[in-house]
Design a protein around this motif. Structure first.
Motif, PDB file in Angstrom:
ATOM      1  N   LEU A   1       0.816  -1.277  -0.050  1.00 39.03           N
ATOM      2  CA  LEU A   1      -0.021   0.016  -0.034  1.00 39.03           C
ATOM      3  C   LEU A   1       0.927   1.339  -0.025  1.00 39.03           C
ATOM      4  N   VAL A   2       0.387   2.492  -0.651  1.00 36.66           N
ATOM      5  CA  VAL A   2       1.143   3.506  -0.445  1.00 36.66           C
ATOM      6  C   VAL A   2       0.303   4.631   0.273  1.00 36.66           C
ATOM      7  N   LEU A   3       0.881   5.520   1.189  1.00 38.97           N
ATOM      8  CA  LEU A   3       0.202   6.585   2.037  1.00 38.97           C
ATOM      9  C   LEU A   3       0.755   7.779   1.421  1.00 38.97           C
ATOM     10  N   ILE A   4      -0.056   8.598   0.985  1.00 38.68           N
ATOM     11  CA  ILE A   4       0.306   9.902   0.173  1.00 38.68           C
ATOM     12  C   ILE A   4      -0.135  11.016   1.016  1.00 38.68           C
ATOM     13  N   PRO A   5       0.616  11.968   1.723  1.00 35.49           N
ATOM     14  CA  PRO A   5      -0.219  13.135   2.313  1.00 35.49           C
ATOM     15  C   PRO A   5      -0.436  14.062   1.363  1.00 35.49           C
ATOM     16  N   MET A   6      -1.793  14.896   1.685  1.00 36.48           N
ATOM     17  CA  MET A   6      -1.983  15.751   0.650  1.00 36.48           C
ATOM     18  C   MET A   6      -1.715  17.200   1.004  1.00 36.48           C
ATOM     19  N   PHE A   7      -0.799  17.800   0.230  1.00 38.42           N
ATOM     20  CA  PHE A   7      -0.309  18.917   0.764  1.00 38.42           C
ATOM     21  C   PHE A   7      -0.218  19.391   2.205  1.00 38.42           C
ATOM     22  N   PRO A   8       0.824  18.756   2.672  1.00 43.14           N
ATOM     23  CA  PRO A   8       0.823  18.642   4.017  1.00 43.14           C
ATOM     24  C   PRO A   8       1.808  19.983   4.336  1.00 43.14           C
ATOM     25  N   HIS A   9       1.417  20.353   5.776  1.00 42.52           N
ATOM     26  CA  HIS A   9       1.605  21.754   6.264  1.00 42.52           C
ATOM     27  C   HIS A   9       3.309  21.917   6.511  1.00 42.52           C
ATOM     28  N   THR A  10       3.876  20.720   6.487  1.00 44.64           N
ATOM     29  CA  THR A  10       5.388  20.643   6.466  1.00 44.64           C
ATOM     30  C   THR A  10       5.905  19.782   5.385  1.00 44.64           C
ATOM     31  N   LEU A  11       7.193  20.188   5.324  1.00 43.55           N
ATOM     32  CA  LEU A  11       7.596  19.182   4.151  1.00 43.55           C
ATOM     33  C   LEU A  11       8.151  18.095   4.656  1.00 43.55           C
ATOM     34  N   ASN A  12       8.003  17.746   5.799  1.00 39.86           N
ATOM     35  CA  ASN A  12       8.594  16.163   6.452  1.00 39.86           C
ATOM     36  C   ASN A  12       7.758  15.057   6.408  1.00 39.86           C
ATOM     37  N   ALA A  13       6.488  15.387   5.744  1.00 38.86           N
ATOM     38  CA  ALA A  13       5.527  14.277   5.582  1.00 38.86           C
ATOM     39  C   ALA A  13       5.550  13.774   4.040  1.00 38.86           C
ATOM     40  N   ARG A  14       6.122  12.540   3.855  1.00 41.25           N
ATOM     41  CA  ARG A  14       6.466  12.368   2.407  1.00 41.25           C
ATOM     42  C   ARG A  14       5.673  10.968   1.935  1.00 41.25           C
ATOM     43  N   PRO A  15       5.436  10.523   0.921  1.00 39.94           N
ATOM     44  CA  PRO A  15       4.731   9.208   0.676  1.00 39.94           C
ATOM     45  C   PRO A  15       5.593   8.007   1.148  1.00 39.94           C
ATOM     46  N   ILE A  16       4.886   6.987   1.594  1.00 37.95           N
ATOM     47  CA  ILE A  16       5.436   5.853   2.380  1.00 37.95           C
ATOM     48  C   ILE A  16       4.840   4.742   1.700  1.00 37.95           C
ATOM     49  N   VAL A  17       5.672   3.768   1.460  1.00 38.19           N
ATOM     50  CA  VAL A  17       5.154   2.301   0.827  1.00 38.19           C
ATOM     51  C   VAL A  17       5.308   1.256   1.921  1.00 38.19           C
ATOM     52  N   VAL A  18       4.212   0.614   2.309  1.00 38.66           N
ATOM     53  CA  VAL A  18       3.997  -0.344   3.296  1.00 38.66           C
ATOM     54  C   VAL A  18       3.660  -1.594   2.937  1.00 38.66           C
ATOM     55  N   PRO A  19       3.684  -2.839   3.726  1.00 40.44           N
ATOM     56  CA  PRO A  19       3.222  -4.094   3.349  1.00 40.44           C
ATOM     57  C   PRO A  19       1.739  -3.949   3.238  1.00 40.44           C
ATOM     58  N   ALA A  20       1.415  -4.836   2.499  1.00 39.56           N
ATOM     59  CA  ALA A  20      -0.199  -4.740   2.250  1.00 39.56           C
ATOM     60  C   ALA A  20      -0.800  -5.418   3.398  1.00 39.56           C
ATOM     61  N   SER A  21      -0.232  -6.198   4.001  1.00 37.96           N
ATOM     62  CA  SER A  21      -0.878  -6.822   5.441  1.00 37.96           C
ATOM     63  C   SER A  21      -0.714  -5.731   6.639  1.00 37.96           C
ATOM     64  N   SER A  22      -0.436  -4.387   6.444  1.00 42.62           N
ATOM     65  CA  SER A  22      -0.588  -3.385   7.514  1.00 42.62           C
ATOM     66  C   SER A  22      -1.907  -3.130   7.842  1.00 42.62           C
ATOM     67  N   VAL A  23      -2.036  -2.750   8.835  1.00 43.35           N
ATOM     68  CA  VAL A  23      -3.186  -2.167   9.555  1.00 43.35           C
ATOM     69  C   VAL A  23      -3.032  -0.811   9.629  1.00 43.35           C
ATOM     70  N   ILE A  24      -3.704   0.292   8.915  1.00 44.50           N
ATOM     71  CA  ILE A  24      -3.521   1.499   9.035  1.00 44.50           C
ATOM     72  C   ILE A  24      -4.845   2.172  10.261  1.00 44.50           C
ATOM     73  N   LEU A  25      -4.266   3.083  10.902  1.00 46.31           N
ATOM     74  CA  LEU A  25      -5.254   3.721  11.743  1.00 46.31           C
ATOM     75  C   LEU A  25      -5.004   5.281  11.641  1.00 46.31           C
ATOM     76  N   VAL A  26      -5.813   6.010  11.374  1.00 48.19           N
ATOM     77  CA  VAL A  26      -5.797   7.469  11.244  1.00 48.19           C
ATOM     78  C   VAL A  26      -6.804   8.003  12.030  1.00 48.19           C
TER      79      VAL A  26
END
Length: 181
Positions: A88-113
């Protein structure tokens, strides 16, 4: 009767309010947390497999399957992922700071927002741009691989890269220049 069969992963999303599931859906391409009708940024915390990753203030977050990586995720600066990848890939949309970048994780990951800021308008989570679920402060979005899959049948000669060339208007082969002397 001639075809190539391909299985694509689906994501399952559940929205939890006070620990109870209030909505659920399936997505082939992406699950998107977005700020809804507001012009203000959205505050949220991201955890992957029960590990805190970061807090963010941005327009939202895209969680994309490899199938969806050439759609909204690509427009937001995410990578192109081959559909056979188990990720899976997680992509922040127009983050306030430049330290949030896209991250690729295993598909078995559980994402909690978790939505961490009260918002003027109701933020939403969308699945493939079709299903929209309104969120409140403290709501949690859990994203994980679905037990369901999608089976695709491709005609003979199907090429993922040919589809990318056409869809993304990639150039063809570059032929060496001939000197005309």
């Amino acid at each position: 009767g001639e075809f190539t069969e391909e299985v694509r992963a689906l994501n399952e999303v559940e929205v939890l309010r006070n620990g109870r599931v209030i909505a659920s859906a399936i997505a082939l391409n992406d699950v998107v947390l977005h700020k809804g009708q507001s012009a203000r940024m959205l505050g949220f915390d991201l955890c992957i497999d029960d590990q805190f990753v970061y807090s963010s203030r941005s327009d939202g977050l895209i969680c994309s399957t490899p199938t969806g990586s050439t759609a909204y995720a690509l427009s937001a600066g995410g990578p192109i992922m081959h559909p056979k990848l188990d990720a899976l890939v997680l992509i922040p949309m127009f983050p306030h700071t430049l330290n949030a970048r896209p991250i690729v994780v295993p598909a078995s990951s559980v994402i909690l927002v978790t939505v961490t800021e009260k918002h003027q308008a109701l933020p939403q989570v969308s699945c493939d741009g079709q299903i929209h679920i309104s969120l409140l402060l403290g709501d949690q979005i859990m994203i994980r691989r679905s037990e369901q899959n999608l089976k695709l049948l491709h005609p003979p000669g199907y090429s993922y890269y040919e589809i990318c060339r056409s869809k993304l208007q990639w150039g063809g082969r570059i032929e060496p220049q001939q000197d005309h002397e």
